[in-house]
Design a protein around this motif. Structure first.
Motif, short mmCIF file in Angstrom:
data_model
loop_
_atom_site.label_atom_id
_atom_site.label_comp_id
_atom_site.label_asym_id
_atom_site.label_seq_id
_atom_site.Cartn_x
_atom_site.Cartn_y
_atom_site.Cartn_z
N ASN A 126 0.86 -1.18 0.00
CA ASN A 126 0.00 0.00 0.00
C ASN A 126 0.90 1.24 0.00
O ASN A 126 1.47 1.61 1.02
N ASN A 127 1.03 1.85 -1.17
CA ASN A 127 1.93 3.00 -1.32
C ASN A 127 1.28 4.33 -0.93
O ASN A 127 1.93 5.37 -1.01
N SER A 128 0.01 4.28 -0.51
CA SER A 128 -0.68 5.52 -0.12
C SER A 128 -0.96 5.55 1.38
O SER A 128 -1.87 6.24 1.84
N TYR A 129 -0.19 4.79 2.16
CA TYR A 129 -0.40 4.71 3.60
C TYR A 129 -0.07 6.05 4.27
O TYR A 129 0.83 6.78 3.84
N LEU A 130 -0.83 6.37 5.32
CA LEU A 130 -0.64 7.61 6.08
C LEU A 130 -0.67 8.83 5.16
O LEU A 130 0.27 9.62 5.09
N ASN A 131 -1.80 8.94 4.44
CA ASN A 131 -2.01 10.10 3.55
C ASN A 131 -0.89 10.26 2.53
O ASN A 131 -0.35 11.34 2.31
N ASN A 132 -0.52 9.11 1.92
CA ASN A 132 0.48 9.09 0.84
C ASN A 132 1.88 9.48 1.31
O ASN A 132 2.73 9.86 0.49
N THR A 133 2.14 9.38 2.61
CA THR A 133 3.47 9.72 3.12
C THR A 133 4.34 8.50 3.34
O THR A 133 5.55 8.63 3.55
N SER A 134 3.74 7.29 3.31
CA SER A 134 4.49 6.08 3.63
C SER A 134 3.96 4.91 2.81
O SER A 134 2.91 4.99 2.17
N SER A 135 4.69 3.80 2.88
CA SER A 135 4.22 2.54 2.29
C SER A 135 4.08 1.51 3.39
O SER A 135 4.83 1.53 4.38
N TYR A 136 3.11 0.62 3.23
CA TYR A 136 2.88 -0.42 4.24
C TYR A 136 2.63 -1.74 3.53
O TYR A 136 1.88 -1.81 2.56
N GLU A 137 3.26 -2.79 4.05
CA GLU A 137 3.10 -4.13 3.48
C GLU A 137 2.87 -5.13 4.59
O GLU A 137 3.74 -5.32 5.46
N PHE A 138 1.70 -5.77 4.59
CA PHE A 138 1.46 -6.86 5.53
C PHE A 138 2.35 -8.05 5.16
O PHE A 138 2.69 -8.24 3.98
N GLY A 139 2.69 -8.86 6.16
CA GLY A 139 3.55 -10.01 5.91
C GLY A 139 2.87 -11.08 5.08
O GLY A 139 1.65 -11.29 5.16
N ASP A 140 3.66 -11.77 4.24
CA ASP A 140 3.13 -12.91 3.49
C ASP A 140 2.63 -13.97 4.48
O ASP A 140 3.16 -14.11 5.59
N VAL A 141 1.62 -14.73 4.05
CA VAL A 141 0.99 -15.69 4.95
C VAL A 141 0.90 -17.06 4.29
O VAL A 141 0.48 -17.18 3.13
N PHE A 142 1.28 -18.11 5.03
CA PHE A 142 1.05 -19.49 4.63
C PHE A 142 0.11 -20.13 5.64
O PHE A 142 0.28 -19.97 6.85
N GLN A 143 -0.89 -20.85 5.14
CA GLN A 143 -1.88 -21.48 6.01
C GLN A 143 -2.16 -22.90 5.53
O GLN A 143 -2.36 -23.13 4.33
N ALA A 144 -2.17 -23.85 6.46
CA ALA A 144 -2.46 -25.25 6.14
C ALA A 144 -3.53 -25.78 7.08
O ALA A 144 -3.47 -25.55 8.30
N ASN A 145 -4.53 -26.46 6.52
CA ASN A 145 -5.59 -27.10 7.29
C ASN A 145 -5.61 -28.59 6.92
O ASN A 145 -5.83 -28.94 5.75
N VAL A 146 -5.39 -29.45 7.89
CA VAL A 146 -5.36 -30.89 7.65
C VAL A 146 -6.28 -31.56 8.65
O VAL A 146 -6.22 -31.26 9.85
N GLY A 147 -7.14 -32.47 8.16
CA GLY A 147 -8.06 -33.09 9.11
C GLY A 147 -8.86 -34.24 8.56
O GLY A 147 -8.62 -34.75 7.46
#
Length: 323
Positions: free
Chosen positions: A205-226
């Motif tokens: 997100n290159n428009s974070y904090l009124n276009n003053t910063s960039s923000y990137e959430f961490g990549d996510v891996f998810q596994a469901n076994v059952g």
């Protein structure tokens, strides 16, 4: 300059209670509710889920701290729509609405923040490989994207921009890969062993904090076994199951620098039950409980989670509803 400095100060002061809760273990549960089965050509599937996630456990690494002054609750409503173009090829879309609250109790004071709004959406293209693991088995593959439909620039009552964890949307496009495996065995034909795996490569997100910063959430891996089974009681079909879920999230980044108190690993156990109430309605109930967590720094982690949903299918060939 003063406003920008104040915002950054708030981010780092409240990081353990705020940003980390969404990227790692809270927030809109899009991936958690993705992956309707691929049906015969011409079948529409619809699902409506309510997801309640209560985070009231403060961890440092894998140690639970004796501190219940912070609480985060996410209420989400998710609409799933899937259409089978052929017997093997299908499209799925997932839309969300989210309500998030954060409560911090310190020194006799209560700080409460709440946001609501339309969240991000996912479009997934899926392909099935029946009998890929032998008889009574299947492999489904999917590729998709998360579209930033939700707002990512909400402000509080004082006009201060809220941090990323409380925004309904992420403000960024993400890429997703999905894999589903299932296998039934002759010794128990009604039972199914299954696995569901999702990897989300997050965008920026290159428009974070009124276009003053960039923000990137961490990549996510998810596994469901059952394991799920099926039995008939009072002329009603019940499908109980027990699922183990593993989730790993990388650290968030702001201006391409790692953000403290984000990222970690979690293991959950999820008993669930599906019931065919009538021939064309399926109701599902799931309870998700944490059994292990290791977080980077100090973060709120899930205490309990409850998901309830209803599904039905529409056969486009003859305009009949079936299940």
């Amino acid at each position: 300059m003063y406003l920008r400095t104040t915002i950054y100060a708030c981010i780092f002061l409240f990081g353990p209670q705020a940003i980390s809760q969404t990227c790692c273990s809270g927030g809109v549960p899009l991936s958690n509710n993705l992956g309707l089965p691929i049906e015969e050509r011409g079948i529409w599937q619809f699902g409506l889920n309510y997801d309640y996630n209560n985070l009231n456990t403060l961890n440092a690494g894998n140690t639970k701290l004796d501190d219940d002054s912070r609480q985060r609750i996410t209420n989400s409503v998710l609409l799933s729509i899937s259409y089978s173009i052929t017997d093997r090829f299908a499209l799925e879309a997932l839309f969300s609405w989210v309500n998030q609250t954060r409560t911090i109790r310190q020194f006799g004071n209560v700080n409460f923040t709440e946001t609501s709004g339309i969240g991000d959406a996912i479009l997934l293209v899926k392909y099935a490989f029946p009998e890929a693991l032998g008889s009574k088995s299947g492999i489904n593959l999917g590729l998709g994207a998360k579209a930033p439909l939700g707002k990512s620039d909400l402000t509080n009552e004082n006009g201060i921009l809220l941090t990323a964890d409380l925004q309904p949307g992420s403000g960024a496009w993400d890429s997703l890969g999905w894999l589903s495996l299932s296998k039934a065995f002759d010794f128990r034909p009604s039972a199914t062993f299954s696995g569901n795996f999702i990897y989300r490569l997050t965008g920026i997100n290159n428009s974070y904090l009124n276009n003053t910063s960039s923000y990137e959430f961490g990549d996510v891996f998810q596994a469901n076994v059952g394991y799920t089974d099926q039995f008939l009681l009072f002329n009603t079909v019940f499908n109980p199951g027990l699922i183990f879920k593993y989730r790993k999230a990388s650290v968030d980044k702001i201006n391409n620098s790692n953000l403290p108190n984000t990222g970690g690993e979690w293991v959950f156990i999820r008993p669930e039950l599906s019931v065919h109430i009538i021939s064309n309605i399926l109701v599902t109930l799931r309870m998700e409980l944490p059994i292990y967590s290791y977080v980077d720094g100090t973060q709120l982690t899930p205490t309990t989670r409850f998901i309830a949903g209803v599904y039905f299918k529409l056969n486009n060939k003859n305009n009949t509803i079936n299940l």
